[in-house]
Design an enzyme around this catalytic site. Structure first.
Site, PDB file in Angstrom:
ATOM      1  N   HIS A   1       0.791  -1.097   0.100  1.00 15.79           N
ATOM      2  CA  HIS A   1      -0.118  -0.047   0.128  1.00 15.79           C
ATOM      3  C   HIS A   1       0.913   1.115  -0.009  1.00 15.79           C
ATOM      4  O   HIS A   1       2.277   1.070   0.217  1.00 15.79           O
ATOM      5  CB  HIS A   1      -0.958  -0.105   1.204  1.00 15.79           C
ATOM      6  CG  HIS A   1      -0.306  -0.088   2.551  1.00 15.79           C
ATOM      7  ND1 HIS A   1       0.514  -1.080   3.186  1.00 15.79           N
ATOM      8  CD2 HIS A   1      -0.124   1.454   3.306  1.00 15.79           C
ATOM      9  CE1 HIS A   1       1.233  -0.595   4.141  1.00 15.79           C
ATOM     10  NE2 HIS A   1       0.759   0.783   4.470  1.00 15.79           N
TER      11      HIS A   1
ATOM     12  N   ASP B   1       0.793   4.887   1.981  1.00 17.00           N
ATOM     13  CA  ASP B   1      -0.365   5.303   3.111  1.00 17.00           C
ATOM     14  C   ASP B   1      -1.015   6.608   2.652  1.00 17.00           C
ATOM     15  O   ASP B   1      -0.550   7.702   1.902  1.00 17.00           O
ATOM     16  CB  ASP B   1       0.991   5.781   4.124  1.00 17.00           C
ATOM     17  CG  ASP B   1       1.433   4.974   4.828  1.00 17.00           C
ATOM     18  OD1 ASP B   1       1.073   3.804   4.814  1.00 17.00           O
ATOM     19  OD2 ASP B   1       2.662   5.071   5.412  1.00 17.00           O
TER      20      ASP B   1
ATOM     21  N   HIS C   1       4.723  -0.055   0.290  1.00 13.65           N
ATOM     22  CA  HIS C   1       5.443  -0.544   1.480  1.00 13.65           C
ATOM     23  C   HIS C   1       4.464  -1.906   1.766  1.00 13.65           C
ATOM     24  O   HIS C   1       3.360  -1.776   1.665  1.00 13.65           O
ATOM     25  CB  HIS C   1       5.928   0.253   2.514  1.00 13.65           C
ATOM     26  CG  HIS C   1       4.936   0.937   3.404  1.00 13.65           C
ATOM     27  ND1 HIS C   1       4.268   2.316   2.761  1.00 13.65           N
ATOM     28  CD2 HIS C   1       4.131   0.832   4.487  1.00 13.65           C
ATOM     29  CE1 HIS C   1       3.528   2.679   3.493  1.00 13.65           C
ATOM     30  NE2 HIS C   1       3.493   1.801   4.629  1.00 13.65           N
TER      31      HIS C   1
ATOM     32  N   ARG D   1       4.655   5.640  14.433  1.00 17.49           N
ATOM     33  CA  ARG D   1       4.839   6.492  12.900  1.00 17.49           C
ATOM     34  C   ARG D   1       4.223   7.688  13.034  1.00 17.49           C
ATOM     35  O   ARG D   1       3.271   8.052  13.708  1.00 17.49           O
ATOM     36  CB  ARG D   1       3.919   5.561  11.868  1.00 17.49           C
ATOM     37  CG  ARG D   1       4.139   6.081  10.589  1.00 17.49           C
ATOM     38  CD  ARG D   1       3.206   5.133   9.588  1.00 17.49           C
ATOM     39  NE  ARG D   1       2.012   6.086   9.297  1.00 17.49           N
ATOM     40  CZ  ARG D   1       1.042   5.381   8.566  1.00 17.49           C
ATOM     41  NH1 ARG D   1       1.242   4.145   8.082  1.00 17.49           N
ATOM     42  NH2 ARG D   1      -0.029   5.987   8.303  1.00 17.49           N
TER      43      ARG D   1
HETATM   44  C1  SIN Z   1       2.789   0.854   7.960  1.00 14.58           C
HETATM   45  O1  SIN Z   1       2.213   0.313   6.836  1.00 14.58           O
HETATM   46  O2  SIN Z   1       2.883   1.898   8.148  1.00 14.58           O
HETATM   47  C2  SIN Z   1       3.543  -0.124   8.966  1.00 14.58           C
HETATM   48  C3  SIN Z   1       4.808  -0.515   8.163  1.00 14.58           C
HETATM   49  C4  SIN Z   1       5.666  -1.222   9.361  1.00 14.58           C
HETATM   50  O3  SIN Z   1       5.178  -1.514  10.517  1.00 14.58           O
HETATM   51  O4  SIN Z   1       6.546  -2.070   9.042  1.00 14.58           O
END
Ligand code: SIN
Length: 293
Positions: free
Chosen positions: A100, A102, A256, A271
């Site tokens: 995805h 973000d 990612h 995050r």
């Molecule tokens: C996310 O999608 O922001 C999480 C990525 C992660 O936890 O590695």
């Protein structure tokens, strides 16, 4: 400080590790500019051995733009811009466990995400990144031209609905279900990066529902083709976390995927998600409108 910043590429398509900088300090504008330049050039940058309090992570993130408050994931008490991404040992589902980009489900999607590792499993829990600029570059001139005429509809409805992946039970996080209409937003299928001018594909399996103006069934064949193409191993890099590691990725050109391969172990990340400066958002909207005309 400026002389000690070192940048080392980690893979052919994207990714670089930056060393010689302490992100908890109030960094001079020149260092922030170099980090930003490295980010847009390498699409994802990594830092090791950092010690970031939530407040320091917020302060670092704000140097790049205003911070987003996630509409469905509860932020930290007193620090709502900080999302705690936690998988407890008993949890089966992880957050972000699919390709995805973000916040593409918003009218003005986030430009970057800064993820800090608080606690990592003994093994597993890596994050994969895929360059959507490399994915675009690898297409034929004919398909590129066609895709540049198209826009796609993005929404949080699939991921954050009652049946969605993200709404599945997790002990460590508070993820709200989208009750009712959450909005659908149209973005170009090919995004021209406002800072580098480089083109990238901007559709993703989590949030892209269909090609704008097409039926879902008509869109499926094209989107399935693109989703498969976009995750080709040659477009990716993989980051193995340690406590204190930071990844900062450019959502405009990177997908990612958080791997869920550490059953029975705890993983705890924080995050912050960077929105565009208002002027940049305005420019991007104008470019989208121009592309749609
Ligand atoms: C996310 O999608 O922001 C999480 C990525 C992660 O936890 O590695």
């Amino acid at each position: 400080m400026a002389q000690s910043l070192r940048i080392r590429r980690v893979a052919g398509a994207l990714g670089a590790e930056i060393s010689g900088v302490d992100l908890a300090q109030e960094l001079p504008d020149e260092i922030i500019a170099r980090i930003r330049h490295a980010l847009v050039e390498h699409q994802v940058v990594f830092f090791r051995d950092q010690e970031l309090t939530p407040a320091a992570q917020v302060a670092f993130g704000r140097r790049f733009g205003p911070l987003n408050i996630h509409p469905f994931v509860q932020g930290m008490a007193g620090q709502p811009e900080v999302m705690e991404i936690v998988k407890e040992p008993q949890d089966k589902v992880n957050f972000g466990g699919g390709w995805h980009s973000d916040m593409s489900f918003l009218e003005t999607p986030a430009i970057g995400s800064i993820l800090y590792a608080v606690e990592v499993p003994e093994f597993g829990g890596d994050t994969l990144f895929a360059s959507q600029a490399a994915a675009y570059d690898a297409l034929s001139p004919g398909l590129k031209t066609t895709l540049e005429t198209l826009s796609a509809v993005h929404s949080a409805s699939r991921e954050y609905s009652a049946k969605g992946h993200s709404a599945q039970k997790r002990a460590g996080m508070q993820v709200a279900e989208a009750d009712g209409y959450v909005g659908e937003y149209v973005h170009p299928v090919v995004l021209t990066h406002p800072e580098t001018g480089r083109k990238a594909l901007y559709v993703n399996p989590a949030f892209t529902l269909r090609i704008d103006g097409w039926k879902t069934s008509e869109s499926k064949a094209l989107l399935d083709y693109l989703f498969n193409h976009c995750r080709y191993e040659g477009f990716t890099c993989r980051f193995t976390w340690a406590e204190g590691s930071v990844a900062f990725w450019d959502n405009r050109s990177v997908w990612h995927f958080a791997l869920n391969d550490y059953p029975g172990q705890r993983r705890h990340m924080r995050r912050v998600t960077v929105d565009p400066w208002p002027a940049m958002a305005e420019q991007a909207r104008e470019a989208e409108l121009a592309a749609a005309r």
